[in-house]
Design a protein around this motif. Structure first.
Motif, PDB file in Angstrom:
ATOM      1  N   ASP A   1      94.139  19.216 -61.714  1.00  0.00           N
ATOM      2  CA  ASP A   1      94.518  20.294 -60.804  1.00  0.00           C
ATOM      3  C   ASP A   1      93.400  20.653 -59.829  1.00  0.00           C
ATOM      4  OD1 ASP A   1      96.955  20.341 -62.090  1.00  0.00           O
ATOM      5  OD2 ASP A   1      96.463  22.072 -63.331  1.00  0.00           O
ATOM      6  N   ALA A   2      92.172  20.652 -60.296  1.00  0.00           N
ATOM      7  CA  ALA A   2      91.048  20.991 -59.417  1.00  0.00           C
ATOM      8  C   ALA A   2      90.891  19.940 -58.319  1.00  0.00           C
ATOM      9  CB  ALA A   2      89.759  21.133 -60.215  1.00  0.00           C
TER      10      ALA A   2
ATOM     11  N   GLU B   1      91.539  20.487 -54.208  1.00  0.00           N
ATOM     12  CA  GLU B   1      90.531  20.154 -53.185  1.00  0.00           C
ATOM     13  C   GLU B   1      91.128  19.260 -52.109  1.00  0.00           C
ATOM     14  OE1 GLU B   1      86.902  18.430 -54.657  1.00  0.00           O
ATOM     15  OE2 GLU B   1      86.908  19.792 -56.376  1.00  0.00           O
TER      16      GLU B   1
END
Length: 108
Positions: free
Chosen positions: A79-80, A84
């Motif tokens: 998810d991170a 981004e």
């Protein structure tokens, strides 16, 4: 290197990167997420390293690949990383595409 040679090299780079990005999209549709990720990352490396990397058409192509990579990373539970890439894609699209462009809607 002469200007014509640079233009030809840049056109070839853009075409190869577009093909990789298209392959990434096809692999995503087939749920082959790791392979799709590799194609998108290859395409981005080519696009971002090319001399014309700052032109609006090149930036739009980079945004398209970033959006695709973001969707792949969501499927891979990153998810991170996905956030981004998707945020970066949208920031680029804000600068180079009209508000109603379909690529912007796909990124949102």
């Amino acid at each position: 290197m002469r200007a014509q040679e640079l233009d030809r090299t840049d056109d070839e780079t853009a075409a190869a990167a577009r093909a990789l990005c298209d392959q990434g999209a096809q692999l995503y549709e087939q749920a082959q997420y790791e392979a799709a990720r590799a194609r998108y990352e290859q395409a981005l490396a080519m696009l971002e390293g090319a001399p014309a990397g700052r032109t609006a058409p090149r930036q739009a192509q980079i945004a398209r690949c970033l959006g695709g990579l973001g969707r792949v990373l969501l499927e891979l539970d990153d998810d991170a990383g996905a956030g981004e890439r998707l945020e970066r894609a949208l920031a680029i699209q804000d600068h180079v595409l009209d508000a109603g462009h379909p690529d912007r809607a796909a990124t949102l």
